[in-house]
Design a protein around this motif. Structure first.
Motif, PDB file in Angstrom:
ATOM      1  N   ALA A  73      -6.494  -0.779  -3.852  1.00  0.00           N
ATOM      2  CA  ALA A  73      -5.339  -1.369  -4.522  1.00  0.00           C
ATOM      3  C   ALA A  73      -4.126  -0.451  -4.432  1.00  0.00           C
ATOM      4  N   ILE A  74      -4.354   0.851  -4.573  1.00  0.00           N
ATOM      5  CA  ILE A  74      -3.250   1.808  -4.471  1.00  0.00           C
ATOM      6  C   ILE A  74      -2.745   1.881  -3.040  1.00  0.00           C
ATOM      7  N   LEU A  75      -3.654   1.891  -2.068  1.00  0.00           N
ATOM      8  CA  LEU A  75      -3.234   1.901  -0.670  1.00  0.00           C
ATOM      9  C   LEU A  75      -2.419   0.650  -0.340  1.00  0.00           C
ATOM     10  N   ASN A  76      -2.869  -0.489  -0.805  1.00  0.00           N
ATOM     11  CA  ASN A  76      -2.158  -1.732  -0.549  1.00  0.00           C
ATOM     12  C   ASN A  76      -0.784  -1.743  -1.204  1.00  0.00           C
ATOM     13  N   GLU A  77      -0.698  -1.169  -2.397  1.00  0.00           N
ATOM     14  CA  GLU A  77       0.589  -1.095  -3.084  1.00  0.00           C
ATOM     15  C   GLU A  77       1.587  -0.275  -2.272  1.00  0.00           C
ATOM     16  N   VAL A 111       7.438   8.219   5.329  1.00  0.00           N
ATOM     17  CA  VAL A 111       6.562   8.805   4.316  1.00  0.00           C
ATOM     18  C   VAL A 111       5.148   8.313   4.583  1.00  0.00           C
ATOM     19  N   CYS A 112       4.257   9.232   4.934  1.00  0.00           N
ATOM     20  CA  CYS A 112       2.850   8.897   5.178  1.00  0.00           C
ATOM     21  C   CYS A 112       2.029   9.423   4.014  1.00  0.00           C
ATOM     22  N   TYR A 113       1.576   8.531   3.167  1.00  0.00           N
ATOM     23  CA  TYR A 113       0.833   8.916   1.967  1.00  0.00           C
ATOM     24  C   TYR A 113      -0.432   9.670   2.347  1.00  0.00           C
ATOM     25  N   ALA A 152       1.363   0.301   0.967  1.00  0.00           N
ATOM     26  CA  ALA A 152       1.615  -0.414   2.228  1.00  0.00           C
ATOM     27  C   ALA A 152       2.697  -1.464   2.037  1.00  0.00           C
ATOM     28  N   ARG A 153       2.667  -2.152   0.912  1.00  0.00           N
ATOM     29  CA  ARG A 153       3.699  -3.159   0.637  1.00  0.00           C
ATOM     30  C   ARG A 153       5.082  -2.532   0.540  1.00  0.00           C
ATOM     31  N   LEU A 154       5.127  -1.303   0.077  1.00  0.00           N
ATOM     32  CA  LEU A 154       6.399  -0.597  -0.056  1.00  0.00           C
ATOM     33  C   LEU A 154       6.900  -0.047   1.279  1.00  0.00           C
ATOM     34  N   GLY A 155       6.064  -0.124   2.314  1.00  0.00           N
ATOM     35  CA  GLY A 155       6.464   0.339   3.635  1.00  0.00           C
ATOM     36  C   GLY A 155       5.985   1.717   3.997  1.00  0.00           C
ATOM     37  N   GLY A 190     -13.390   7.057   8.134  1.00  0.00           N
ATOM     38  CA  GLY A 190     -13.536   6.251   6.926  1.00  0.00           C
ATOM     39  C   GLY A 190     -12.196   5.937   6.291  1.00  0.00           C
ATOM     40  N   GLU A 191     -11.302   6.937   6.274  1.00  0.00           N
ATOM     41  CA  GLU A 191      -9.972   6.683   5.715  1.00  0.00           C
ATOM     42  C   GLU A 191      -9.187   5.708   6.597  1.00  0.00           C
ATOM     43  N   LEU A 192      -9.381   5.782   7.906  1.00  0.00           N
ATOM     44  CA  LEU A 192      -8.756   4.800   8.798  1.00  0.00           C
ATOM     45  C   LEU A 192      -9.211   3.392   8.422  1.00  0.00           C
ATOM     46  N   ALA A 193     -10.513   3.223   8.218  1.00  0.00           N
ATOM     47  CA  ALA A 193     -11.048   1.906   7.858  1.00  0.00           C
ATOM     48  C   ALA A 193     -10.469   1.431   6.532  1.00  0.00           C
ATOM     49  N   ARG A 194     -10.304   2.351   5.583  1.00  0.00           N
ATOM     50  CA  ARG A 194      -9.719   1.980   4.285  1.00  0.00           C
ATOM     51  C   ARG A 194      -8.274   1.486   4.434  1.00  0.00           C
ATOM     52  N   VAL A 195      -7.486   2.204   5.217  1.00  0.00           N
ATOM     53  CA  VAL A 195      -6.093   1.789   5.403  1.00  0.00           C
ATOM     54  C   VAL A 195      -6.029   0.396   6.010  1.00  0.00           C
ATOM     55  N   LEU A 196      -6.840   0.143   7.019  1.00  0.00           N
ATOM     56  CA  LEU A 196      -6.830  -1.167   7.666  1.00  0.00           C
ATOM     57  C   LEU A 196      -7.308  -2.247   6.710  1.00  0.00           C
ATOM     58  N   ALA A 197      -8.315  -1.941   5.883  1.00  0.00           N
ATOM     59  CA  ALA A 197      -8.792  -2.908   4.888  1.00  0.00           C
ATOM     60  C   ALA A 197      -7.737  -3.193   3.840  1.00  0.00           C
ATOM     61  N   ALA A 198      -6.874  -2.213   3.575  1.00  0.00           N
ATOM     62  CA  ALA A 198      -5.810  -2.380   2.581  1.00  0.00           C
ATOM     63  C   ALA A 198      -4.541  -2.952   3.205  1.00  0.00           C
ATOM     64  N   LYS A 199      -4.624  -3.402   4.456  1.00  0.00           N
ATOM     65  CA  LYS A 199      -3.520  -4.034   5.170  1.00  0.00           C
ATOM     66  C   LYS A 199      -2.380  -3.067   5.464  1.00  0.00           C
ATOM     67  N   GLY A 200      -2.749  -1.800   5.683  1.00  0.00           N
ATOM     68  CA  GLY A 200      -1.759  -0.824   6.101  1.00  0.00           C
ATOM     69  C   GLY A 200      -1.431  -0.994   7.574  1.00  0.00           C
ATOM     70  N   ASP A 201      -0.254  -0.517   7.973  1.00  0.00           N
ATOM     71  CA  ASP A 201       0.226  -0.638   9.341  1.00  0.00           C
ATOM     72  C   ASP A 201      -0.332   0.514  10.178  1.00  0.00           C
ATOM     73  N   ALA A 202      -1.161   0.198  11.171  1.00  0.00           N
ATOM     74  CA  ALA A 202      -1.764   1.245  12.001  1.00  0.00           C
ATOM     75  C   ALA A 202      -0.704   2.068  12.718  1.00  0.00           C
TER      76      ALA A 202
END
Length: 422
Positions: free
Chosen positions: A69-73, A58-60, A75-78, A87-99
């Motif tokens: 905060a929502i992206l990080n939430e 599932v790719c949000y 990301a924690r769920l997998g 810009g969205e790439l930078a946001r995902v990485l800042a939110a600790k999403g898995d590239a």
């Protein structure tokens, strides 16, 4: 009265989980976006259950709501992420999403965005034109890497949704004609810096029926079979997102209903080995948020009753852009002692298009608080500073706890980067 599950009346006051919206308005002022953390979890769980233990990513679709905060939430769920910009790439990485769980969609990828995505090591580019494929190939070759790609195909399927958010018809700008895809894949196969990994299709947003997905899937299965005959084996199938939510009286299909039908079709075609990628956005966050606003004035003329509120089209543009419906609920409903009138709920912006709802039966007095429902998706992300209005604050409620995840903008900061002429 239609109220989302996580926003309920308690002791005569509308709450987000176990926090009074009236208290939130007092503490953080209005306009104010309020999200339910449990609603985010429940929406994600509906996809997790629907996956039935199969290989589903599932790719949000983060354009719906990109608060860190929502992206990080998620990301924690997998969850993975569907992005459409650097810009969205930078946001995902800042939110600790898995590239490695990022798919990059969008018709106009710039060179710097492609370079950043390659450096981050994303899962896949969803390529939307042959010119884009050539650009990705050249950049990857110069960097000495192979770019993982899938071709976004346009199946010419009517998603039966608003024309602005329908993306799978021949007249839309997205993807390539599915009939031209085999030849493009054949050319991609000859490019040394390209790694073909999948096929992608996204037909629209706020889709409430399964049939458009299955119509598109039939064409995708036929394409995959043709590619196999050409010696091109894929590892994943991306069927996009777009599953709708209830704004008023819709009865949208559930993730389980959708995926059960998709799995059945793939198994019948002996393609059950493919990883399935989904790109849900609205269905993960739409009903997880509300927009709180206060009635500044009540005004009547010979034609209309107006409730003039402090939220506006710069906060929520969907009604005037898409003629979209959002339920309007009083935070503290008035008794029948206050007469009900048909109101247009409008904002203070100097545009006749600045309206949030029309002809709604409401019992109102000046100073009342209103909750604009289903405002978790395509609300803050589409907000602007028109009329030099600071964008609203955002809070997330977790049971009885409240987290300020974006403070209200300061007026001075809106124009602090501007410069006067010498």
């Amino acid at each position: 009265m239609t109220i989302a599950k996580h926003f309920q009346l308690k002791d005569g006051v509308l709450h987000a989980e176990n926090v009074s919206l009236a208290q939130l308005a007092h503490d953080f002022d209005t306009p104010l976006f309020v999200y339910s953390r449990q609603a985010l979890h429940d929406a994600w769980e509906s996809y997790h259950v629907a996956a039935q233990g199969r290989d589903v990513l599932v790719c949000y679709g983060m354009k719906a709501n990109s608060n860190l905060a929502i992206l990080n939430e998620f990301a924690r769920l997998g969850t993975g992420f569907d992005i459409v910009s650097g810009g969205e790439l930078a946001r995902v990485l800042a939110a600790k999403g898995d590239a490695n769980k990022i798919v990059f969609s969008g018709v106009g990828k710039q060179a710097w965005e492609i370079e950043a995505a390659l450096e981050a090591g994303i899962k896949c580019f969803n390529v939307e034109s042959e010119a884009e494929l050539q650009r990705i190939a050249e950049i990857a070759l110069n960097k000495g890497v192979k770019a993982p790609v899938s071709l976004r195909v346009n199946p010419d399927v009517d998603a039966k949704t608003h024309p602005y958010i329908s993306t799978g018809l021949k007249g839309n700008k997205f993807g390539v004609d599915i009939n031209e895809a085999p030849a493009i894949y054949a050319r991609a196969q000859q490019m040394p810096s390209i790694d073909i990994v999948g096929v992608d299709c996204h037909i629209g947003s706020q889709i409430t029926e399964i049939s458009p997905y299955l119509d598109a899937l039939d064409k995708l299965i036929a394409l995959i079979k043709q590619l196999q005959a050409q010696g091109i084996e894929l590892s994943h199938l991306d069927i996009g997102g777009g599953l709708g939510i209830r704004y008023t009286d819709e009865t949208p299909a559930t993730p389980t209903e959708l995926l059960s039908a998709v799995f059945q079709a793939l198994d019948a075609a002996r393609l059950g080995h493919l990883q399935l990628i989904l790109e849900p956005g609205r269905s993960l966050v739409g009903n997880a948020g509300v927009l709180l606003t206060q009635v500044e004035y009540l005004k009547s003329n010979q034609e209309k009753n107006f409730a003039i509120v402090d939220a506006a089209m710069n906060d929520l543009i969907r009604p005037t852009l898409y003629d979209a419906w959002h339920d309007i609920e009083p935070v503290t409903p008035r008794s029948e002692d206050v007469p009900s009138h048909q109101y247009d709920v409008v904002g203070p912006i100097c545009e006749s298009g600045d309206w949030l709802a029309k002809d709604r039966p409401l019992r109102l007095e000046q100073g009342d608080l209103l909750a604009i429902m289903s405002a978790g998706a395509y609300a803050f992300t589409m907000a602007s500073q028109y009329n030099t209005r600071p964008r609203a604050a955002e809070v997330i409620v977790d049971d009885q706890s409240v987290h300020l995840v974006r403070p209200r903008e300061d007026i001075q900061k809106i124009f602090e980067s501007e410069r006067l002429l010498d």
